[in-house]
Design an enzyme around this catalytic site. Structure first.
Site, PDB file in Angstrom:
ATOM      1  CE  LYS A   1      -3.080   2.727   3.759  1.00  0.00           C
ATOM      2  NZ  LYS A   1      -3.974   2.809   4.607  1.00  0.00           N
TER       3      LYS A   1
ATOM      4  CG  ASP B   1      -5.337   7.585   4.934  1.00  0.00           C
ATOM      5  OD1 ASP B   1      -6.250   9.242   4.316  1.00  0.00           O
ATOM      6  OD2 ASP B   1      -5.613   7.901   5.138  1.00  0.00           O
TER       7      ASP B   1
ATOM      8  CE  LYS C   1      -6.085   9.002   8.158  1.00  0.00           C
ATOM      9  NZ  LYS C   1      -6.911   8.077   8.918  1.00  0.00           N
TER      10      LYS C   1
ATOM     11  CG  ASP D   1      -1.927   5.367   4.770  1.00  0.00           C
ATOM     12  OD1 ASP D   1      -1.717   4.841   5.393  1.00  0.00           O
ATOM     13  OD2 ASP D   1      -2.436   5.726   4.734  1.00  0.00           O
TER      14      ASP D   1
ATOM     15  CG  ASP E   1     -10.167   7.684   7.098  1.00  0.00           C
ATOM     16  OD1 ASP E   1      -8.598   7.376   6.463  1.00  0.00           O
ATOM     17  OD2 ASP E   1      -9.530   7.786   8.134  1.00  0.00           O
TER      18      ASP E   1
ATOM     19  CD  GLU F   1      -6.619   5.402   2.736  1.00  0.00           C
ATOM     20  OE1 GLU F   1      -7.258   5.898   3.699  1.00  0.00           O
ATOM     21  OE2 GLU F   1      -5.119   4.728   2.772  1.00  0.00           O
TER      22      GLU F   1
ATOM     23  NE  ARG G   1     -10.558  -0.797   4.203  1.00  0.00           N
ATOM     24  CZ  ARG G   1     -10.865  -1.505   5.757  1.00  0.00           C
ATOM     25  NH1 ARG G   1     -12.368  -2.210   5.540  1.00  0.00           N
ATOM     26  NH2 ARG G   1     -10.384  -1.062   6.655  1.00  0.00           N
TER      27      ARG G   1
HETATM   28  N1  BES Z   1      -4.131   4.826   6.827  1.00  0.00           N
HETATM   29  C1  BES Z   1      -5.180   4.877   7.868  1.00  0.00           C
HETATM   30  C2  BES Z   1      -4.862   3.629   9.131  1.00  0.00           C
HETATM   31  C3  BES Z   1      -4.168   4.000   9.898  1.00  0.00           C
HETATM   32  C4  BES Z   1      -4.625   4.632  10.886  1.00  0.00           C
HETATM   33  C5  BES Z   1      -2.576   4.132  10.035  1.00  0.00           C
HETATM   34  C6  BES Z   1      -3.432   5.069  11.724  1.00  0.00           C
HETATM   35  C7  BES Z   1      -1.661   3.857  10.779  1.00  0.00           C
HETATM   36  C8  BES Z   1      -1.865   4.696  12.040  1.00  0.00           C
HETATM   37  C9  BES Z   1      -6.555   3.636   7.090  1.00  0.00           C
HETATM   38  O1  BES Z   1      -5.970   4.084   5.944  1.00  0.00           O
HETATM   39  C10 BES Z   1      -7.904   4.285   7.741  1.00  0.00           C
HETATM   40  O2  BES Z   1      -7.899   5.889   7.301  1.00  0.00           O
HETATM   41  N2  BES Z   1      -8.329   3.490   7.871  1.00  0.00           N
HETATM   42  C11 BES Z   1      -9.653   3.249   8.640  1.00  0.00           C
HETATM   43  C12 BES Z   1     -10.677   2.570   8.542  1.00  0.00           C
HETATM   44  C13 BES Z   1     -12.061   2.958   8.872  1.00  0.00           C
HETATM   45  C14 BES Z   1     -12.545   4.237   8.436  1.00  0.00           C
HETATM   46  C15 BES Z   1     -12.653   1.804   8.766  1.00  0.00           C
HETATM   47  C16 BES Z   1      -9.037   3.427  10.488  1.00  0.00           C
HETATM   48  O3  BES Z   1      -8.290   2.722  10.726  1.00  0.00           O
HETATM   49  O4  BES Z   1      -9.826   4.028  11.052  1.00  0.00           O
HETATM   50 ZN    ZN Z   2      -4.408   5.069   4.737  1.00  0.00          ZN
HETATM   51 MN    MN Z   3      -7.588   5.982   5.442  1.00  0.00          MN
END
Ligand code: BES
Ligand code: ZN
Ligand code: MN
Length: 518
Positions: free
Chosen positions: A284, A289, A296, A307, A366, A368, A370
């Site tokens: 990824k 992000d 966020k 990210d 968010d 994204e 996947r």
């Molecule tokens: N890049 C983030 C996950 C992340 C969080 C990486 C903290 C490193 C540190 C990912 O894209 C994300 O935002 N995931 C969301 C998913 C949710 C919206 C289902 C999350 O983990 O909150």
């Molecule tokens: Zn992300």
């Molecule tokens: Mn995200």
């Protein structure tokens, strides 16, 4: 990054010779020796210390130094030695209850040594232990790796050195004195490749997102061509024609063009037929992000420059494999995008058609990562028919809730691959913990409007993310590593002081070396 250390191997018998001979004026030279429990030292170490052994004994008693790992004895202007400084570094570990004594971790030991000698100009390390298993060739090479990993520093954007950084400009020249320097040098080739690979991965993660946008990232990947890696960069036009629409949807709010980079290392030239099928590593690469329209909160959003740690690991790994001429055919594939809010950005409620043909209802922009990976997984599986696919992604905050920064989450459809990754994790210290998958989790992705939605519910967020990815994997053995906790911002350690850790390069190099070469 500018290397601040230069390391070579010398013979134990030459270690007693100080830089400019006995009694020379201050030459800045430091002698480092290792001591185990109760000051146990190897025969060779004692010989090198000569009369100074008494000094060490007295100093140790006064300072209550017992040779424990993490402690050191620092003796300035040691009488009877032609060095300006003598440092005794402890190596003894408290044995874990009911566990057999573990093999010393020489990479960490090297890192711990570097932690003590960073900033010293000239250092001779007598790398010999009483319980030395062999001529210490492999061990010394491991220590060299640890020294280099610990010495890594990312200060490209600092125009002024801070006060306590007056050592920063000193280039340390370190000699590791070992019983068999030739063996150490042979073993060091592999570790040099690893050190470079980890360094590359760390730097990619540390770079700011205005510098390392997708096209710039792709350019860094192209540098692998120098090592004989074939590097193909696909831009938005080509990706659109191919149909990677889920990936493109993520990048459509960004002014930067999305890219997919395919790296191919053909190191198993003699392999024919089924044996020639490549192993594949996918990453990824969300260069920043913001969350997109589902933006966020502002707190720590700057961390989301990291990210792309999965993609960074893949580039570092491909570098390591090519640099050490690994006898394996390997594919590295990374999806590079930026996730931004914009009038053109994708919305919650959108439905996109993935490369696999399956349609996806967008729930939260968010989630994204996947969407990027699902198309890259399908593309690689379909085009290269790999032996296995391992993807790495800073995919979910939920994996931090579950495992913290100690273990990466491992999700897999294959017990053998899982077992091998788990073992490689134990051996390298880049540990993975297997998490469950199953049809009841998969159900949480059912959508009223499309083939699936891309977010489950409040619970089991890391699992439903993995479950989503699995919908894009057929029978290919596959493992997904959620590295949101380990790839960036993890606690400093003996071998890593950098924000971007370069996590996964050593793990996956070990997986390849142990099972997929020759
Ligand atoms: N890049 C983030 C996950 C992340 C969080 C990486 C903290 C490193 C540190 C990912 O894209 C994300 O935002 N995931 C969301 C998913 C949710 C919206 C289902 C999350 O983990 O909150
Ligand atoms: Zn992300
Ligand atoms: Mn995200």
């Amino acid at each position: 990054m500018a290397e601040t250390v230069q390391i070579d191997f010398t013979a134990l018998k030459d270690a007693g010779t100080a830089p400019k001979g006995r009694g020379a004026k201050s030459s800045g030279g430091t002698l480092v020796v290792l001591a185990g429990a109760d000051l146990a030292m190897s025969e060779a170490t004692r010989i090198i210390l000569g009369e100074a052994a008494d000094l060490v004994q007295r100093a140790a008693t006064t300072a209550k130094f017992k040779g424990m790992s993490g402690s050191a004895l620092d003796i300035l202007a040691p009488a009877g030695l032609a060095f300006d400084r003598l440092m005794v570094i402890g190596t003894a570990k408290k044995p874990a209850k009911d566990a057999p004594p573990a093999e010393p971790d020489y990479v960490s030991l090297g890192g711990a040594i570097m932690g003590r000698i960073g900033g010293f100009a000239r250092v001779t390390v007598v790398f010999d232990l009483p319980e030395s298993p062999d001529a210490m060739g492999e061990a010394a090479a491991d220590a060299m790796l640890g020294l280099r990993l610990r010495a890594y520093k990312f200060d490209l954007y600092k125009t002024k050195k801070s006060d306590d950084d007056d050592k920063a400009d000193v280039k340390s020249v370190i000699s590791l004195a070992v019983a068999d320097p030739a063996a150490a040098k042979r073993a060091a080739r592999h570790r040099d490749a690893l050190a470079e690979g980890v360094t590359i991965a760390r730097t990619l993660v540390n770079e700011p997102p205005n510098v390392l946008f997708p096209a710039a990232f792709a350019d860094r990947a192209k540098e692998l061509q120098k090592l004989g890696v074939e590097v193909e960069v696909l831009g938005e036009k080509e990706l659109g024609k191919l149909g990677l629409r889920a990936l493109l949807a993520v990048g459509q709010g960004s002014d930067f063009e999305s890219k997919v980079v395919i790296m191919r290392w053909n190191g198993a030239k003699a392999a024919k037929g089924d044996k020639a099928r490549p192993v594949a590593f996918l990453g990824k690469g969300v260069c920043f992000d913001s969350g997109g329209i589902s933006i966020k909160p502002a707190g720590s959003m700057e961390d989301m420059k990291g990210d792309m740690a999965g993609a960074a690991c893949v580039v570092g790994l491909m570098h390591a494999l090519a640099s050490r001429k690994a006898k394996v055919n390997a594919i590295g594939a990374i999806g590079l995008v930026e996730n931004m809010p914009d009038g053109k950005a994708q919305r919650p409620g959108d439905i996109v058609k993935s490369l696999s043909g399956q349609t996806i209802e967008i729930i939260n922009t968010d989630a994204e990562g996947r969407l990027v990976l699902c198309d890259v997984l399908w593309y690689v599986q379909d085009k290269y028919k790999p032996k296995f696919m391992v993807d790495l992604a800073t995919l979910t905050g939920a994996i931090l809730v579950a495992l913290g920064t100690e273990y990466a989450g491992l999700f897999s459809n294959n017990d053998e691959l899982s077992g091998r990754l788990t073992k490689a994790g134990e051996d390298t210290g880049e540990k993975v913990w297997r998490m469950p998958l199953g049809p009841n989790y998969d159900k949480l992705l059912e959508s009223r409007f499309a083939d699936m939605k891309h977010v489950g519910g409040r619970h089991a967020g890391s699992i439903t993310a993995a479950q989503f990815l699995q919908r894009f994997v057929n029978n290919t053995p596959w493992a997904h590593l959620d590295i949101a906790g380990t790839g960036m911002s993890s606690p400093a350690s003996d071998i890593n002081q950098s924000w971007g850790s370069g996590w996964g390069v050593r793990l996956l190099d070990r997986l390849v070396a142990d099972h997929y070469e020759g």
